[in-house]
Design a protein around this motif. Structure first.
Motif, PDB file in Angstrom:
ATOM      1  N   GLU A 146       0.834  -1.208   0.000  1.00 22.96           N
ATOM      2  CA  GLU A 146       0.000   0.000   0.000  1.00 22.96           C
ATOM      3  C   GLU A 146       0.869   1.260   0.000  1.00 22.96           C
ATOM      4  N   ASN A 147       1.876   1.263   0.874  1.00 22.90           N
ATOM      5  CA  ASN A 147       2.739   2.434   0.988  1.00 22.90           C
ATOM      6  C   ASN A 147       3.456   2.709  -0.326  1.00 22.90           C
ATOM      7  N   ARG A 148       3.950   1.653  -0.971  1.00 28.15           N
ATOM      8  CA  ARG A 148       4.637   1.842  -2.249  1.00 28.15           C
ATOM      9  C   ARG A 148       3.709   2.440  -3.300  1.00 28.15           C
ATOM     10  N   ILE A 149       2.491   1.891  -3.378  1.00 30.99           N
ATOM     11  CA  ILE A 149       1.546   2.352  -4.403  1.00 30.99           C
ATOM     12  C   ILE A 149       1.168   3.814  -4.174  1.00 30.99           C
ATOM     13  N   LEU A 150       0.820   4.160  -2.918  1.00 30.85           N
ATOM     14  CA  LEU A 150       0.405   5.529  -2.623  1.00 30.85           C
ATOM     15  C   LEU A 150       1.554   6.517  -2.813  1.00 30.85           C
ATOM     16  N   GLN A 151       2.758   6.126  -2.400  1.00 32.92           N
ATOM     17  CA  GLN A 151       3.900   7.021  -2.568  1.00 32.92           C
ATOM     18  C   GLN A 151       4.234   7.189  -4.048  1.00 32.92           C
ATOM     19  N   GLU A 152       4.102   6.118  -4.814  1.00 29.09           N
ATOM     20  CA  GLU A 152       4.395   6.203  -6.240  1.00 29.09           C
ATOM     21  C   GLU A 152       3.413   7.131  -6.942  1.00 29.09           C
ATOM     22  N   ILE A 153       2.140   7.004  -6.576  1.00 26.37           N
ATOM     23  CA  ILE A 153       1.120   7.878  -7.165  1.00 26.37           C
ATOM     24  C   ILE A 153       1.429   9.345  -6.851  1.00 26.37           C
TER      25      ILE A 153
END
Length: 358
Positions: free
Chosen positions: A306-313
């Motif tokens: 989740e953290n990776r996806i949100l930070q990437e966005i």
């Protein structure tokens, strides 16, 4: 990016946690996130949480600065009692070995020879690679959870598609186990359930959620089904009536005619013969299971993904709205909850340093 390495959560679990809709655009991003999260966890915990069948070799313990009857396995931890132990090519009966810690393992972090029996290490011509242990290696027990049955025979050792009876029990990133073969699930597609809509679901209304089918045992709670081009999540099955959430996975609410075919996501694309196992043929209705990842590790894997996806966005500049005395403002998102989860996972499952006997 296809799933090519074991993950500690599935694509579907990551999507459900973030309520990400199913699109080809998001699949590759989530698959990459769950794999990188798993490798990050391996590094954080100093151990891996997927099983591998292999033979590992070790020097005679005197050259590890340990008691001569004790062998520390270090990063190579046993997920179960091994199948064989040899020293210098001579078999040591498993009954002559104690795998430790006996009360909290597996994983087993070291083994000892029973001192009341006439067996010893170092019987070969050199202490180098004197000991060989064949077994299943992982930093957690090799426990499994049931995942239904094969819905069709796997008649080839090179086939990369298998169909299961219950799509709710296995997802992309899981290790699927059939007989003694492990398969890594890298994608999934729909297959015909053999059922049709007898009544209900015939209007494009979010309140039209109860569909009657001929045999309610052929669909399952938490399974995603597709009718025409609309996907639905089954939340309850009572008799032959399935209650669903409409317009699931970003699909469009639509009316469906009586007699419309019902499909479920049970056709799995897999990598065969994984982690020390051999690809084999399997008969129809063979029992399926999946490798069980420890609960805290699964929670951490979902959170890391989740953290990776949100930070990437957010271009790795994620901020959240806060209340301040001067009014609404934005501040960098806090990682305190994620750090707390990391700490708890490490306390429960991290491999700690130890002091060797000098």
């Amino acid at each position: 990016m296809p799933v090519t390495t074991p993950s500690y959560c599935t694509r579907e679990q990551a999507k459900r946690a973030l309520d990400i809709k199913e699109t080809a655009r998001s699949d590759w991003q989530i698959d990459r996130a769950i794999q990188s999260a798993a490798r990050d966890i391996d590094s954080q915990m100093n151990r891996v949480f997927y099983p591998t069948d292999a033979t590992k070799r070790f020097d005679w313990p005197n050259f590890q600065y340990a008691y001569p009857w004790r062998l520390w396995l270090d990063q190579w931890e046993l997920a179960a009692i091994p199948t064989s132990v040899t020293s210098g090519g001579v078999t040591i009966p498993l009954s002559a070995c104690n795998f430790e810690p006996v009360n909290s393992g597996p994983p087993y972090t070291y083994m000892e020879l029973r001192r009341d029996l006439p067996y010893s290490f170092g019987v070969g011509s050199t202490p180098q690679r004197d000991i060989a242990i064949t077994g299943t290696w992982a930093g957690c027990p090799s426990d499994t959870d049931p995942a239904g049955l094969l819905a069709a025979a796997v008649s080839s050792t090179t086939a990369t598609s298998v169909t299961v009876s219950d799509g709710s029990l296995v997802g992309v990133g899981d290790l699927l186990i059939v007989d003694s073969e492990r398969m890594l699930v890298s994608n999934r597609a729909s297959s015909d359930t053999g059922q049709t809509v007898l009544s209900g679901l015939t209007t494009a209304s979010p309140s039209d959620v109860a569909g009657t089918i001929a045999d309610g045992t052929q669909v399952h709670v938490n399974e995603v089904i597709q009718i025409d081009s609309e996907r639905m999540l089954i939340v309850d099955v009572t008799g032959n009536i399935a209650t669903v959430k409409r317009a699931w996975d970003g699909t469009v609410l639509a009316a469906h005619t009586v007699g419309a075919r019902i499909y479920a996501f049970r056709a799995l694309t897999v990598a065969r013969g994984q982690l020390g196992t051999t690809a084999a043929t399997h008969i129809n209705a063979s029992a399926c299971s999946i490798h069980r990842v420890p609960a805290l590790i699964k929670d951490l894997a979902i959170a890391e993904a989740e953290n990776r996806i949100l930070q990437e966005i957010a271009g790795y500049a994620r901020a959240v709205r806060t209340e301040a005395s001067t009014g609404n403002t934005r501040a960098p998102a806090s990682a305190s909850a994620l750090n707390d989860l990391r700490d708890r996972a490490y306390t429960a499952h991290g491999r700690k340093s130890r002091s060797r006997v000098i």
